[in-house]
Design a protein around this motif. Structure first.
Motif, mmCIF file in Angstrom:
data_model
loop_
_atom_site.group_PDB
_atom_site.id
_atom_site.type_symbol
_atom_site.label_atom_id
_atom_site.label_comp_id
_atom_site.label_asym_id
_atom_site.label_seq_id
_atom_site.Cartn_x
_atom_site.Cartn_y
_atom_site.Cartn_z
ATOM 1 N N GLU A 193 39.410 36.745 7.710
ATOM 2 C CA GLU A 193 38.470 36.947 6.601
ATOM 3 C C GLU A 193 38.676 38.292 5.903
ATOM 4 N N GLU A 194 38.958 39.344 6.693
ATOM 5 C CA GLU A 194 39.160 40.665 6.090
ATOM 6 C C GLU A 194 40.419 40.678 5.224
ATOM 7 N N LEU A 195 41.515 40.102 5.752
ATOM 8 C CA LEU A 195 42.758 40.019 4.979
ATOM 9 C C LEU A 195 42.559 39.184 3.723
ATOM 10 N N LYS A 196 41.799 38.096 3.853
ATOM 11 C CA LYS A 196 41.540 37.220 2.712
ATOM 12 C C LYS A 196 40.891 38.008 1.573
ATOM 13 N N HIS A 197 39.888 38.800 1.908
ATOM 14 C CA HIS A 197 39.210 39.593 0.881
ATOM 15 C C HIS A 197 40.152 40.631 0.264
ATOM 16 N N GLN A 198 41.040 41.201 1.093
ATOM 17 C CA GLN A 198 41.969 42.215 0.574
ATOM 18 C C GLN A 198 42.995 41.599 -0.380
ATOM 19 N N VAL A 199 43.494 40.404 -0.050
ATOM 20 C CA VAL A 199 44.426 39.714 -0.950
ATOM 21 C C VAL A 199 43.750 39.421 -2.286
ATOM 22 N N ILE A 200 42.529 38.910 -2.234
ATOM 23 C CA ILE A 200 41.806 38.590 -3.463
ATOM 24 C C ILE A 200 41.533 39.851 -4.266
ATOM 25 N N GLN A 201 41.196 40.952 -3.589
ATOM 26 C CA GLN A 201 41.012 42.235 -4.285
ATOM 27 C C GLN A 201 42.295 42.636 -5.010
ATOM 28 N N ASP A 202 43.442 42.479 -4.324
ATOM 29 C CA ASP A 202 44.732 42.818 -4.935
ATOM 30 C C ASP A 202 44.971 42.009 -6.205
ATOM 31 N N VAL A 203 44.753 40.699 -6.112
ATOM 32 C CA VAL A 203 45.013 39.816 -7.255
ATOM 33 C C VAL A 203 44.062 40.139 -8.406
ATOM 34 N N VAL A 204 42.806 40.412 -8.085
ATOM 35 C CA VAL A 204 41.829 40.780 -9.121
ATOM 36 C C VAL A 204 42.241 42.089 -9.797
ATOM 37 N N LEU A 205 42.707 43.052 -9.001
ATOM 38 C CA LEU A 205 43.164 44.320 -9.592
ATOM 39 C C LEU A 205 44.350 44.080 -10.527
ATOM 40 N N LEU A 206 45.297 43.233 -10.090
ATOM 41 C CA LEU A 206 46.438 42.899 -10.955
ATOM 42 C C LEU A 206 45.949 42.349 -12.290
ATOM 43 N N LEU A 211 53.386 35.434 0.338
ATOM 44 C CA LEU A 211 52.707 36.104 1.447
ATOM 45 C C LEU A 211 53.010 35.323 2.716
ATOM 46 N N THR A 212 53.631 35.975 3.696
ATOM 47 C CA THR A 212 54.098 35.304 4.906
ATOM 48 C C THR A 212 53.549 36.021 6.142
ATOM 49 N N ASP A 213 53.981 35.570 7.313
ATOM 50 C CA ASP A 213 53.600 36.219 8.568
ATOM 51 C C ASP A 213 54.774 36.985 9.180
ATOM 52 N N VAL A 214 55.732 37.387 8.343
ATOM 53 C CA VAL A 214 56.828 38.251 8.785
ATOM 54 C C VAL A 214 56.944 39.410 7.798
ATOM 55 N N GLU A 215 57.590 40.490 8.251
ATOM 56 C CA GLU A 215 57.675 41.694 7.420
ATOM 57 C C GLU A 215 58.566 41.510 6.196
ATOM 58 N N ILE A 257 49.660 42.751 6.331
ATOM 59 C CA ILE A 257 49.482 44.168 5.976
ATOM 60 C C ILE A 257 48.421 44.260 4.890
ATOM 61 N N PRO A 258 47.367 45.049 5.123
ATOM 62 C CA PRO A 258 46.312 45.169 4.103
ATOM 63 C C PRO A 258 46.881 45.628 2.766
#
Length: 304
Positions: free
Chosen positions: A41-54, A205-209, A268-269
């Motif tokens: 849930e925390e990562l989900k909100h951070q991704v959405i914040q990123d997209v909104v900022l873009l 967005l993946t689960d590897v670096e 990664i946040p």
């Protein structure tokens, strides 16, 4: 008067982002959203914040999302057993019905998150505006049901939403010539949509670096690679797991009009902001042959 160092650092961060904001202003960026970033849930909100900022600094972001883990959860809830062939979900009629309901549920939850941050989002599937036409996908000649392979993208509905200042959020449900519904791999959908709208960037967005020269050696992360080098990498047979089709999607996207593709670690946040707005970057960028990283210092170009 002595200034607070943290305040000055904030100013430096904003100035570092300036050339990227100028370079990509009014450009389309497609974000394929999946993996852990959809579950935590925390990562989900951070991704959405990123997209909104873009969106708010002038980009034109589009989110394409999957929902495989959530589909499996609901298939289990109704007492059905999920089955996979070569990593693809066997999708019979009842499973397709669940998949479409679940993906639309996920879709509207993402719309709500974006709306809460003050940006107007519209959630659609590939059936809206007859956007994603497909045919039955039969890997190795095996019929796995209502799993679609995209044959045509009609992006008008996407352009209409972008023109009216909405943020499109797309779930990968398509239709065939008989208008039956099909579940489409979200990576494939993101790639096809990015090509159709000639996106400036496509970010997975993946689960590897990112992409490694040797997956066992974490110091071998590749910061940037050209399409030619990526194809050589695939031909050498050193890739395994889910990265092989993902990298092939990246190559296809660039060969069909997308300017740049990024493979990012969604765990990664704020990974999107770090890759797009900073000199160092954090994932793997796939570039056109002969291309170079935009706006990077000469020193950093040598590193990458």
């Amino acid at each position: 008067m002595e200034m607070d160092k943290s305040i000055m650092q904030k100013a430096e961060v904003l100035i570092e982002a300036l050339p990227y904001i100028q370079r990509f202003n009014r450009k389309i960026i497609v974000v394929k959203y999946g993996g852990s970033a959809m579950v935590d849930e925390e990562l989900k909100h951070q991704v959405i914040q990123d997209v909104v900022l873009l969106k708010l600094v002038g980009f034109k972001p589009i989110i394409v999302h999957g929902g495989g883990k959530e589909i499996s959860r609901w298939v289990g809830k109704v007492g059905m057993e999920p089955h996979f062939v070569n990593g693809l979900r066997v999708t019979d009629g009842p499973t397709m019905e669940i998949a479409e309901m679940v993906l639309n549920k996920v879709n509207k939850s993402l719309v709500q998150l974006v709306n809460e941050l003050g940006v107007k989002a519209v959630g659609i599937s590939g059936k809206d505006g007859m956007m994603l036409e497909c045919r039955k996908k039969c890997p190795g000649g095996v019929d796995i049901g209502f799993v679609g392979e995209i044959t045509n993208v009609a992006p008008k509905v996407i352009y209409d939403l972008l023109e009216k200042d909405f943020l499109p959020i797309i779930c990968p449900i398509g239709f065939d010539e008989q208008f039956y519904s099909y579940n489409i791999n979200a990576d494939d959908a993101a790639c096809a949509i990015a090509q159709a709208v000639k996106a400036e960037k496509l970010a997975f967005l993946t689960d590897v670096e990112g992409l490694y020269r040797d997956f066992e050696d974490k110091s071998s992360l590749i910061s940037a690679i050209t399409v030619e080098e990526a194809q050589q990498f695939i031909d050498a047979g050193g890739l395994g797991g889910g990265m092989l089709p993902k990298l092939q999607n990246c190559i296809d996207a660039i060969n069909n009009g997308v300017n740049r593709v990024h493979i990012l670690d969604g765990r990664i946040p704020h990974c999107l902001l770090l890759e797009i707005f900073t000199n160092k970057g954090i994932g793997t960028a796939i570039l056109r042959d002969g291309d170079r990283q935009y706006c990077h210092s000469e020193e950093n170009k040598k590193k990458r």
